[in-house]
Motif scaffolding. Structure first.
Motif, mmCIF file in Angstrom:
data_model
loop_
_atom_site.group_PDB
_atom_site.id
_atom_site.type_symbol
_atom_site.label_atom_id
_atom_site.label_comp_id
_atom_site.label_asym_id
_atom_site.label_seq_id
_atom_site.Cartn_x
_atom_site.Cartn_y
_atom_site.Cartn_z
ATOM 1 N N ASP A 181 41.060 37.339 38.023
ATOM 2 C CA ASP A 181 40.294 37.457 39.273
ATOM 3 C C ASP A 181 41.203 37.876 40.430
ATOM 4 O OD1 ASP A 181 38.092 36.771 37.826
ATOM 5 O OD2 ASP A 181 37.998 34.690 38.536
ATOM 6 N N ARG A 182 42.446 37.394 40.417
ATOM 7 C CA ARG A 182 43.379 37.781 41.488
ATOM 8 C C ARG A 182 43.714 39.268 41.370
ATOM 9 N NH1 ARG A 182 48.748 37.626 43.341
ATOM 10 N NH2 ARG A 182 49.794 36.998 41.424
ATOM 11 N N LEU A 183 43.907 39.724 40.132
ATOM 12 C CA LEU A 183 44.190 41.145 39.900
ATOM 13 C C LEU A 183 43.007 41.990 40.382
ATOM 14 C CD1 LEU A 183 45.881 43.406 38.474
ATOM 15 C CD2 LEU A 183 44.523 42.936 36.427
ATOM 16 N N GLU A 184 41.814 41.587 39.964
ATOM 17 C CA GLU A 184 40.616 42.362 40.285
ATOM 18 C C GLU A 184 40.389 42.419 41.803
ATOM 19 O OE1 GLU A 184 37.046 42.052 37.542
ATOM 20 O OE2 GLU A 184 36.396 40.855 39.249
ATOM 21 N N ALA A 185 40.450 41.249 42.436
ATOM 22 C CA ALA A 185 40.197 41.204 43.888
ATOM 23 C C ALA A 185 41.249 42.025 44.621
ATOM 24 C CB ALA A 185 40.206 39.759 44.369
ATOM 25 N N LEU B 186 42.971 44.618 43.539
ATOM 26 C CA LEU B 186 42.794 46.065 43.328
ATOM 27 C C LEU B 186 41.585 46.576 44.105
ATOM 28 C CD1 LEU B 186 43.716 46.387 39.540
ATOM 29 C CD2 LEU B 186 45.074 47.096 41.523
ATOM 30 N N LEU B 187 40.509 45.781 44.126
ATOM 31 C CA LEU B 187 39.311 46.225 44.860
ATOM 32 C C LEU B 187 39.624 46.312 46.362
ATOM 33 C CD1 LEU B 187 36.423 44.280 43.050
ATOM 34 C CD2 LEU B 187 37.105 46.663 42.739
ATOM 35 N N ARG B 188 40.518 45.425 46.827
ATOM 36 C CA ARG B 188 40.863 45.403 48.261
ATOM 37 C C ARG B 188 41.784 46.572 48.617
ATOM 38 N NH1 ARG B 188 42.618 40.499 48.226
ATOM 39 N NH2 ARG B 188 44.818 41.088 48.097
ATOM 40 N N THR B 189 42.693 46.910 47.724
ATOM 41 C CA THR B 189 43.742 47.872 48.105
ATOM 42 C C THR B 189 43.477 49.300 47.613
ATOM 43 O OG1 THR B 189 44.956 47.200 46.130
ATOM 44 C CG2 THR B 189 45.605 46.168 48.202
ATOM 45 N N CYS B 190 42.545 49.470 46.684
ATOM 46 C CA CYS B 190 42.264 50.817 46.178
ATOM 47 C C CYS B 190 40.854 51.226 46.614
ATOM 48 C CB CYS B 190 42.335 50.861 44.651
ATOM 49 S SG CYS B 190 43.922 50.372 43.982
ATOM 50 N N TYR C 175 50.137 34.716 27.890
ATOM 51 C CA TYR C 175 51.526 35.026 28.228
ATOM 52 C C TYR C 175 51.678 35.739 29.574
ATOM 53 C CZ TYR C 175 52.318 33.601 23.443
ATOM 54 O OH TYR C 175 52.355 32.872 22.297
ATOM 55 N N ASN C 176 50.563 36.051 30.247
ATOM 56 C CA ASN C 176 50.693 36.709 31.547
ATOM 57 C C ASN C 176 51.007 35.681 32.644
ATOM 58 O OD1 ASN C 176 48.328 38.877 30.262
ATOM 59 N ND2 ASN C 176 50.259 39.627 31.126
ATOM 60 N N THR C 177 51.667 36.193 33.671
ATOM 61 C CA THR C 177 52.118 35.323 34.765
ATOM 62 C C THR C 177 51.680 35.907 36.103
ATOM 63 O OG1 THR C 177 54.149 36.600 35.031
ATOM 64 C CG2 THR C 177 54.232 34.747 33.473
ATOM 65 N N ASP C 178 51.846 35.103 37.165
ATOM 66 C CA ASP C 178 51.576 35.594 38.512
ATOM 67 C C ASP C 178 52.454 36.795 38.834
ATOM 68 O OD1 ASP C 178 49.519 34.308 40.037
ATOM 69 O OD2 ASP C 178 50.624 32.435 39.725
ATOM 70 N N GLY C 179 53.696 36.760 38.318
ATOM 71 C CA GLY C 179 54.623 37.878 38.564
ATOM 72 C C GLY C 179 54.081 39.180 37.986
ATOM 73 N N ASP C 180 53.411 39.104 36.835
ATOM 74 C CA ASP C 180 52.809 40.303 36.228
ATOM 75 C C ASP C 180 51.767 40.902 37.174
ATOM 76 O OD1 ASP C 180 54.290 39.866 33.949
ATOM 77 O OD2 ASP C 180 52.622 39.028 32.785
ATOM 78 N N LEU D 36 49.837 44.830 41.363
ATOM 79 C CA LEU D 36 49.291 45.008 42.714
ATOM 80 C C LEU D 36 50.261 45.781 43.613
ATOM 81 C CD1 LEU D 36 47.552 41.545 43.308
ATOM 82 C CD2 LEU D 36 46.506 43.751 42.710
ATOM 83 N N ALA D 37 51.545 45.687 43.294
ATOM 84 C CA ALA D 37 52.533 46.426 44.093
ATOM 85 C C ALA D 37 52.629 47.887 43.642
ATOM 86 C CB ALA D 37 53.902 45.755 43.970
#
Ligand code: PLP
Length: 390
Positions: A268-272, A274-278, A356-361, A366-367
């Protein structure tokens, strides 16, 4: 370079505990479980432990689990085996958005003279239940309807579907390859007759899977040969991989709830983000009924493949369509069945996460991705409609 692996619906990293569990079956216990001597025979109990571990993940009896070479074999065996067991013409029903491991055997059966109905989905990727209800009236049916979609993560209302198929007197198989290990499954509550799962989607190796066949369901074997698996699937058991699959199912069952919420939070953090920045990004599929690990996002006016190449250069693994349709520039049959507009269909990317995914991923994507999208848009051959005009 750091690798960020967000393509877990294609395959997952084997869990270290799974690899550990498998190793003795290459080094020491490499006998044939069907042998009369003790050296081989003692391996059999490990196969049976694995069978019980797989059964526990889905609420089945161990005797209802057969080991196979993976999801594709399980799907083929269930669908073709159930139709053959009918002994006459059957009505095969499936959905337009199934994996090729289901669609192809269904279409092959149609070529052999059986009737075939492919049920539509709506723009959210949800099954047209009215169409399914209508189709169920037309003769003896074998239906194969997936639990969760590999490309969008959309979860079908399988309890309702099972109730409908059973009320009509039909037989129901479900491809739960993407659902198993990610969602709770209990075949005592959900009356499917057959269910497929695959090792490499839940942190076991590739090339091993299982099919659940409810006690009493009639399914003819696909693989004729020795007496293994009760004569229902010939071939010497792939013991190390079967042991690995059992361990992976045990791990998945123990972690199900916690892992689902942790993975969904990252997704959800990834999705939100990307929707905000793209600009001009949209999510494909029913967000309320989705696998916890999957998001399918269209970046309009650019090619998904170009995005993937740039992501890959940055160490990020994602996918466009299913791994099977990658390599072609056509949007996948799933995205097309949902009627996603052309400008969006071509730029659809699937991100699928795992334990195995992390916040850093997520930070790394997002960067990186907004810059890729901006660069590709500048080069895009598609004409962008003026703001407000689309
Ligand atoms: N069904 C679904 C929904 C899948 O996602 C896949 C693999 O991507 C399969 C079946 C095939 O499984 P396997 O690769 O184990 O043959």
């Amino acid at each position: 370079m750091r690798t960020v692996y967000l393509d877990n619906n294609a395959t997952t990293q084997p869990a270290p505990a799974v690899i550990e569990a498998m190793l003795p079956f290459f080094r020491e216990h490499w006998g044939n479980p069907s042998s009369m001597h003790a050296f081989g025979g003692r391996v059999k109990k490990y196969v049976e432990t694995a069978r019980a571990q797989v059964a526990a993940l889905i609420g089945a009896e161990p005797a209802e689990i057969l080991f196979t070479s993976g999801g594709t074999e399980s799907d083929n065996m269930a669908i073709r085996g159930a139709v053959e067991a009918f002994g006459g013409r059957a009505h095969v029903i499936t959905s337009r958005v199934e994996h090729p491991a289901v669609l192809e055997p269904c279409r092959w059966l149609a070529g052999q003279g059986h009737a075939l109905t492919e049920i539509d989905v709506d723009s959210e990727g949800q099954l047209n239940l009215a169409q399914l209800r209508g189709a169920l009236g037309e003769g003896r049916c074998v239906a194969s309807i997936m639990w969760a979609n590999n490309e969008t993560g959309v979860v079908f209302p399988i309890d309702e579907i099972a109730a409908m198929v059973k009320a009509s007197g039909g037989v129901l198989h479900t491809d739960a390859v993407q659902a198993a290990g990610k969602l709770p499954i209990d075949v005592r509550r959900t009356p499917v007759d057959m269910l497929s799962l695959s090792g490499h989607k839940l942190h076991a190796p590739k090339g091993v899977g299982a099919v659940y066949i409810r006690k009493g369901a009639k399914v003819l074997p696909l693989m004729l040969g020795g007496h293994q698996e009760g004569g229902k699937r010939g071939g010497t058991e792939n013991v190390p991989y079967i042991v690995g699959l059992g361990k992976a199912c045990e791990l998945a069952l123990g972690r199900l709830a916690g892992e689902a919420s942790a993975t969904a939070a990252l997704r959800d953090r990834l999705e939100a983000g990307l929707l905000r920045t793209c600009p001009d990004a949209r999510v494909n599929g029913d967000r309320a009924n989705r696998l916890p690990n999957t998001t399918n996002i269209s970046f309009q006016y650019i090619e998904g493949e170009s995005i993937l190449y740039h992501l890959s250069d940055a160490g990020i693994c994602a996918s466009s369509g299913s791994a099977c349709t990658s390599g072609s520039l056509e949007p996948s049959h799933v995205i097309r069945a949902m009627g996603v507009p052309f400008t969006a269909a071509h730029g659809s990317i699937r991100f699928s996460l795992s334990r195995y995914n992390t916040d850093g991923d997520i930070d790394h994507v997002l960067a990186t991705l907004p810059g890729i999208v901006e660069k590709l848009r500048r080069m895009s051959p598609f004409v962008r409609a003026p703001a407000g005009g689309r």
